[in-house]
Write a protein that holds these residues in place. Sequence first.
Motif, mmCIF file in Angstrom:
data_model
loop_
_atom_site.group_PDB
_atom_site.id
_atom_site.type_symbol
_atom_site.label_atom_id
_atom_site.label_comp_id
_atom_site.label_asym_id
_atom_site.label_seq_id
_atom_site.Cartn_x
_atom_site.Cartn_y
_atom_site.Cartn_z
ATOM 1 N N ARG A 1 30.754 34.181 75.630
ATOM 2 C CA ARG A 1 31.545 33.351 74.721
ATOM 3 C C ARG A 1 31.613 33.981 73.331
ATOM 4 N NH1 ARG A 1 31.369 26.806 74.126
ATOM 5 N NH2 ARG A 1 33.299 26.709 72.974
ATOM 6 N N MET B 1 41.725 32.695 76.414
ATOM 7 C CA MET B 1 40.341 33.038 76.754
ATOM 8 C C MET B 1 39.367 32.069 76.083
ATOM 9 S SD MET B 1 40.646 37.200 76.516
ATOM 10 C CE MET B 1 38.909 37.393 76.301
ATOM 11 N N ARG B 2 39.650 31.725 74.815
ATOM 12 C CA ARG B 2 38.802 30.752 74.117
ATOM 13 C C ARG B 2 38.816 29.413 74.825
ATOM 14 N NH1 ARG B 2 41.634 30.789 68.977
ATOM 15 N NH2 ARG B 2 41.098 28.600 68.970
ATOM 16 N N TRP C 1 43.956 40.115 70.160
ATOM 17 C CA TRP C 1 44.766 40.203 71.357
ATOM 18 C C TRP C 1 45.541 38.907 71.486
ATOM 19 C CZ3 TRP C 1 42.965 39.079 76.876
ATOM 20 C CH2 TRP C 1 43.844 39.618 77.805
ATOM 21 N N ARG C 2 46.797 38.979 71.853
ATOM 22 C CA ARG C 2 47.652 37.796 71.891
ATOM 23 C C ARG C 2 47.129 36.720 72.836
ATOM 24 N NH1 ARG C 2 52.300 37.256 75.181
ATOM 25 N NH2 ARG C 2 53.257 35.289 74.700
ATOM 26 N N ARG C 3 46.481 37.072 73.895
ATOM 27 C CA ARG C 3 45.999 36.111 74.895
ATOM 28 C C ARG C 3 44.619 35.532 74.563
ATOM 29 N NH1 ARG C 3 50.221 34.313 77.579
ATOM 30 N NH2 ARG C 3 51.459 35.973 78.455
ATOM 31 N N SER C 4 44.073 35.837 73.417
ATOM 32 C CA SER C 4 42.719 35.368 73.108
ATOM 33 C C SER C 4 42.578 33.847 73.017
ATOM 34 C CB SER C 4 42.191 36.034 71.836
ATOM 35 O OG SER C 4 42.927 35.641 70.716
ATOM 36 N N VAL D 1 36.756 38.927 69.985
ATOM 37 C CA VAL D 1 38.079 39.436 70.342
ATOM 38 C C VAL D 1 39.167 38.540 69.751
ATOM 39 C CG1 VAL D 1 39.642 39.778 72.314
ATOM 40 C CG2 VAL D 1 37.293 40.563 72.437
ATOM 41 N N ASN D 2 38.824 37.329 69.405
ATOM 42 C CA ASN D 2 39.781 36.327 68.941
ATOM 43 C C ASN D 2 40.707 36.894 67.865
ATOM 44 O OD1 ASN D 2 41.012 33.845 68.586
ATOM 45 N ND2 ASN D 2 39.585 33.255 66.991
ATOM 46 N N VAL E 1 34.178 36.734 73.426
ATOM 47 C CA VAL E 1 35.542 36.194 73.351
ATOM 48 C C VAL E 1 35.873 35.829 71.904
ATOM 49 C CG1 VAL E 1 36.973 34.212 73.996
ATOM 50 C CG2 VAL E 1 35.678 35.430 75.732
#
Length: 120
Positions: A40, A56-57, A50-53, A46-47, A43
């Motif tokens: 976690r 993921m969160r 990356w556009r998809r973060s 990375v927040n 993630v």
Amino acid sequence: MLSANPDLMATAKTQAYNLLQMIAPQPVWSVVLMVFAFARLLVLLVNGAWRRSPYMRAAMAFLSCFLWTQIVLSFAQTFGFAFILAVGFLGMDMLNIMCAMGDARSIDHAHARRNAGDDQ
């Protein structure tokens, strides 16, 4: 606490850890929770990079709700301070899911507008 006190679940005066111990022993819970916390944290690092973060969160917060639910159900029979604390953390993770999905919607809309501008 589970790794610092290896006998916590075995020597507890209450029956609060019975449900957790039915699922897995204390060393397994300790490792699973530490690995999940590290994932976690990764993630969150990375927040934004990356556009998809945000997705993921939201996924990590959703998985975290499963762990908090196990803890809430374990402490429900004692209905003490630990139960109230766990319910609070479960509620905060539910709020995290809503906030992360709101961020994802904003990012997707911005990305769609930017791509629509490229087509013209």
